[in-house]
Design a protein around this motif. Structure first.
Motif, PDB file in Angstrom:
ATOM      1  N   LEU A  20       0.809  -1.226   0.000  1.00  0.00           N
ATOM      2  CA  LEU A  20       0.000   0.000   0.000  1.00  0.00           C
ATOM      3  C   LEU A  20       0.837   1.269   0.000  1.00  0.00           C
ATOM      4  O   LEU A  20       0.389   2.297  -0.480  1.00  0.00           O
ATOM      5  CB  LEU A  20      -1.029   0.000   1.123  1.00  0.00           C
ATOM      6  N   THR A  21       2.076   1.194   0.475  1.00  0.00           N
ATOM      7  CA  THR A  21       2.941   2.376   0.466  1.00  0.00           C
ATOM      8  C   THR A  21       3.299   2.812  -0.954  1.00  0.00           C
ATOM      9  O   THR A  21       3.716   3.947  -1.161  1.00  0.00           O
ATOM     10  CB  THR A  21       4.239   2.118   1.260  1.00  0.00           C
ATOM     11  N   GLN A  22       3.126   1.922  -1.937  1.00  0.00           N
ATOM     12  CA  GLN A  22       3.416   2.259  -3.335  1.00  0.00           C
ATOM     13  C   GLN A  22       2.155   2.488  -4.146  1.00  0.00           C
ATOM     14  O   GLN A  22       2.226   2.763  -5.347  1.00  0.00           O
ATOM     15  CB  GLN A  22       4.245   1.150  -3.978  1.00  0.00           C
ATOM     16  N   ALA A  23       0.997   2.369  -3.531  1.00  0.00           N
ATOM     17  CA  ALA A  23      -0.285   2.464  -4.238  1.00  0.00           C
ATOM     18  C   ALA A  23      -0.847   3.873  -4.084  1.00  0.00           C
ATOM     19  O   ALA A  23      -1.735   4.111  -3.271  1.00  0.00           O
ATOM     20  CB  ALA A  23      -1.256   1.420  -3.722  1.00  0.00           C
ATOM     21  N   ASP A  24      -0.343   4.783  -4.896  1.00  0.00           N
ATOM     22  CA  ASP A  24      -0.831   6.150  -4.825  1.00  0.00           C
ATOM     23  C   ASP A  24      -2.120   6.303  -5.642  1.00  0.00           C
ATOM     24  O   ASP A  24      -2.587   5.364  -6.282  1.00  0.00           O
ATOM     25  CB  ASP A  24       0.242   7.143  -5.271  1.00  0.00           C
ATOM     26  N   ASN A  25      -2.674   7.479  -5.611  1.00  0.00           N
ATOM     27  CA  ASN A  25      -3.961   7.725  -6.273  1.00  0.00           C
ATOM     28  C   ASN A  25      -3.909   7.491  -7.777  1.00  0.00           C
ATOM     29  O   ASN A  25      -4.887   7.032  -8.364  1.00  0.00           O
ATOM     30  CB  ASN A  25      -4.452   9.138  -5.972  1.00  0.00           C
ATOM     31  N   ASP A  26      -2.793   7.800  -8.424  1.00  0.00           N
ATOM     32  CA  ASP A  26      -2.685   7.554  -9.866  1.00  0.00           C
ATOM     33  C   ASP A  26      -2.795   6.065 -10.170  1.00  0.00           C
ATOM     34  O   ASP A  26      -3.432   5.672 -11.147  1.00  0.00           O
ATOM     35  CB  ASP A  26      -1.363   8.104 -10.409  1.00  0.00           C
ATOM     36  N   VAL A  27      -2.182   5.239  -9.348  1.00  0.00           N
ATOM     37  CA  VAL A  27      -2.231   3.791  -9.553  1.00  0.00           C
ATOM     38  C   VAL A  27      -3.651   3.275  -9.350  1.00  0.00           C
ATOM     39  O   VAL A  27      -4.169   2.518 -10.166  1.00  0.00           O
ATOM     40  CB  VAL A  27      -1.246   3.068  -8.600  1.00  0.00           C
ATOM     41  N   THR A  28      -4.306   3.696  -8.273  1.00  0.00           N
ATOM     42  CA  THR A  28      -5.648   3.177  -8.006  1.00  0.00           C
ATOM     43  C   THR A  28      -6.654   3.684  -9.029  1.00  0.00           C
ATOM     44  O   THR A  28      -7.563   2.953  -9.411  1.00  0.00           O
ATOM     45  CB  THR A  28      -6.117   3.525  -6.584  1.00  0.00           C
ATOM     46  N   ARG A  29      -6.507   4.918  -9.482  1.00  0.00           N
ATOM     47  CA  ARG A  29      -7.425   5.460 -10.499  1.00  0.00           C
ATOM     48  C   ARG A  29      -7.335   4.713 -11.817  1.00  0.00           C
ATOM     49  O   ARG A  29      -8.288   4.669 -12.573  1.00  0.00           O
ATOM     50  CB  ARG A  29      -7.136   6.944 -10.743  1.00  0.00           C
ATOM     51  N   SER A  30      -6.171   4.136 -12.104  1.00  0.00           N
ATOM     52  CA  SER A  30      -5.970   3.449 -13.381  1.00  0.00           C
ATOM     53  C   SER A  30      -6.580   2.049 -13.390  1.00  0.00           C
ATOM     54  O   SER A  30      -6.653   1.421 -14.441  1.00  0.00           O
ATOM     55  CB  SER A  30      -4.476   3.360 -13.693  1.00  0.00           C
ATOM     56  N   ALA A  31      -7.032   1.564 -12.253  1.00  0.00           N
ATOM     57  CA  ALA A  31      -7.506   0.180 -12.150  1.00  0.00           C
ATOM     58  C   ALA A  31      -8.939   0.013 -12.649  1.00  0.00           C
ATOM     59  O   ALA A  31      -9.812   0.811 -12.327  1.00  0.00           O
ATOM     60  CB  ALA A  31      -7.423  -0.296 -10.711  1.00  0.00           C
ATOM     61  N   ASP A  32      -9.143  -1.059 -13.406  1.00  0.00           N
ATOM     62  CA  ASP A  32     -10.501  -1.510 -13.724  1.00  0.00           C
ATOM     63  C   ASP A  32     -11.005  -2.408 -12.595  1.00  0.00           C
ATOM     64  O   ASP A  32     -12.199  -2.500 -12.347  1.00  0.00           O
ATOM     65  CB  ASP A  32     -10.511  -2.303 -15.035  1.00  0.00           C
ATOM     66  N   SER A  55      -5.490   4.387   7.317  1.00  0.00           N
ATOM     67  CA  SER A  55      -5.054   5.704   6.852  1.00  0.00           C
ATOM     68  C   SER A  55      -5.074   5.791   5.337  1.00  0.00           C
ATOM     69  O   SER A  55      -5.437   6.822   4.770  1.00  0.00           O
ATOM     70  CB  SER A  55      -3.635   6.007   7.357  1.00  0.00           C
ATOM     71  N   TRP A  56      -4.666   4.709   4.693  1.00  0.00           N
ATOM     72  CA  TRP A  56      -4.636   4.684   3.227  1.00  0.00           C
ATOM     73  C   TRP A  56      -6.025   4.961   2.653  1.00  0.00           C
ATOM     74  O   TRP A  56      -6.161   5.695   1.677  1.00  0.00           O
ATOM     75  CB  TRP A  56      -4.096   3.332   2.755  1.00  0.00           C
ATOM     76  N   PHE A  57      -7.040   4.392   3.275  1.00  0.00           N
ATOM     77  CA  PHE A  57      -8.404   4.620   2.795  1.00  0.00           C
ATOM     78  C   PHE A  57      -8.815   6.088   2.904  1.00  0.00           C
ATOM     79  O   PHE A  57      -9.622   6.563   2.116  1.00  0.00           O
ATOM     80  CB  PHE A  57      -9.412   3.728   3.516  1.00  0.00           C
ATOM     81  N   HIS A  58      -8.264   6.820   3.867  1.00  0.00           N
ATOM     82  CA  HIS A  58      -8.603   8.244   3.990  1.00  0.00           C
ATOM     83  C   HIS A  58      -8.160   9.040   2.771  1.00  0.00           C
ATOM     84  O   HIS A  58      -8.787  10.039   2.416  1.00  0.00           O
ATOM     85  CB  HIS A  58      -7.992   8.850   5.255  1.00  0.00           C
ATOM     86  N   SER A  59      -7.082   8.601   2.125  1.00  0.00           N
ATOM     87  CA  SER A  59      -6.593   9.329   0.954  1.00  0.00           C
ATOM     88  C   SER A  59      -7.070   8.727  -0.368  1.00  0.00           C
ATOM     89  O   SER A  59      -6.814   9.293  -1.432  1.00  0.00           O
ATOM     90  CB  SER A  59      -5.064   9.386   0.969  1.00  0.00           C
ATOM     91  N   LEU A  60      -7.746   7.577  -0.321  1.00  0.00           N
ATOM     92  CA  LEU A  60      -8.241   6.954  -1.550  1.00  0.00           C
ATOM     93  C   LEU A  60      -9.385   7.783  -2.114  1.00  0.00           C
ATOM     94  O   LEU A  60     -10.395   8.008  -1.429  1.00  0.00           O
ATOM     95  CB  LEU A  60      -8.726   5.524  -1.265  1.00  0.00           C
ATOM     96  N   PRO A  61      -9.262   8.257  -3.357  1.00  0.00           N
ATOM     97  CA  PRO A  61     -10.351   9.056  -3.919  1.00  0.00           C
ATOM     98  C   PRO A  61     -11.554   8.181  -4.275  1.00  0.00           C
ATOM     99  O   PRO A  61     -11.413   6.991  -4.545  1.00  0.00           O
ATOM    100  CB  PRO A  61      -9.732   9.660  -5.179  1.00  0.00           C
ATOM    101  N   LYS A  62     -12.718   8.790  -4.261  1.00  0.00           N
ATOM    102  CA  LYS A  62     -13.914   8.081  -4.717  1.00  0.00           C
ATOM    103  C   LYS A  62     -13.774   7.862  -6.219  1.00  0.00           C
ATOM    104  O   LYS A  62     -13.136   8.631  -6.915  1.00  0.00           O
ATOM    105  CB  LYS A  62     -15.168   8.886  -4.390  1.00  0.00           C
ATOM    106  N   THR A  63     -14.377   6.797  -6.683  1.00  0.00           N
ATOM    107  CA  THR A  63     -14.268   6.447  -8.093  1.00  0.00           C
ATOM    108  C   THR A  63     -15.618   6.573  -8.771  1.00  0.00           C
ATOM    109  O   THR A  63     -16.647   6.778  -8.120  1.00  0.00           O
ATOM    110  CB  THR A  63     -13.703   5.020  -8.241  1.00  0.00           C
ATOM    111  N   GLU A  64     -15.582   6.452 -10.062  1.00  0.00           N
ATOM    112  CA  GLU A  64     -16.809   6.448 -10.847  1.00  0.00           C
ATOM    113  C   GLU A  64     -17.476   5.080 -10.739  1.00  0.00           C
ATOM    114  O   GLU A  64     -16.781   4.061 -10.645  1.00  0.00           O
ATOM    115  CB  GLU A  64     -16.487   6.738 -12.321  1.00  0.00           C
TER     116      GLU A  64
END
Length: 177
Positions: A39-51, A101-110
């Motif tokens: 999770l320390t390497q899973a920034d918002n750009d990485v999570t946003r790119s996921a299907d 804590s990681w979930f606090h920074s996870l953006p909402k998705t479509e």
């Protein structure tokens, strides 16, 4: 299809399960792009790119780890001879943000972005599980959770994984796609 598997691991068991899930996804969909990251390497750009976002962590005190439970795990591991690798991984994880804590920074998705949750947990009845809390947090971030929360059994406090759990994790990963 782009799958991102994010995990928190104290002793290596959750990391092993995450890697097995990644293998299962790749076996079921060879053309899929699969990333398996702490999770320390899973920034918002990485999570946003996921299907498909798959998130997992260890079970501490019947649920997701906390800062305190990670420190207790490190303290316990520091007193075990022959567990230097596990101690190093536990220390590195304890110093990081943790899933809560990681979930606090996870953006909402479509809507239409898929997710699944897993954990590692003890074999004793009533030991609880982190996956349900992870799945609830994914849902709150608008992810469509495509599978029920899944728990993988760890023998003892810090492992090893129960025999057959890596195979079960590969099959679960394959079933997600």
């Amino acid at each position: 299809m782009h799958t991102v598997i994010v995990y928190e691991s104290m002793y290596g068991n959750t990391r092993e399960i995450a890697e097995a899930i990644a293998e299962g996804v790749h076996e079921a969909a060879p053309s899929a792009s699969v990333e398996c990251l702490p999770l320390t390497q899973a920034d918002n750009d990485v999570t946003r790119s996921a299907d498909l976002l798959v998130v997992g962590g260890p079970t501490h005190m019947h649920g997701m780890s906390s800062g305190l439970s990670r420190l207790v795990a490190v303290a316990a591991e520091n007193h075990r001879e022959g567990h230097e690798d596990a101690t190093a991984e536990a220390q590195a994880t304890a110093e990081g943000p943790g899933l809560r804590s990681w979930f606090h920074s996870l953006p909402k998705t479509e809507p239409g972005t898929y997710a699944a949750a897993f954990d590692t947990r003890g074999a004793a009845p009533g030991s609880g599980g982190a996956a349900k809390g992870i799945a609830q947090r994914l849902s709150r971030h608008n992810y469509d959770v495509v599978a029920g929360p899944e728990g993988f059994i760890v023998e003892g406090t810090d492992g090893p994984l129960r025999a057959g759990e890596l195979d079960r994790a590969r099959a679960w990963g394959a079933a997600l796609v």
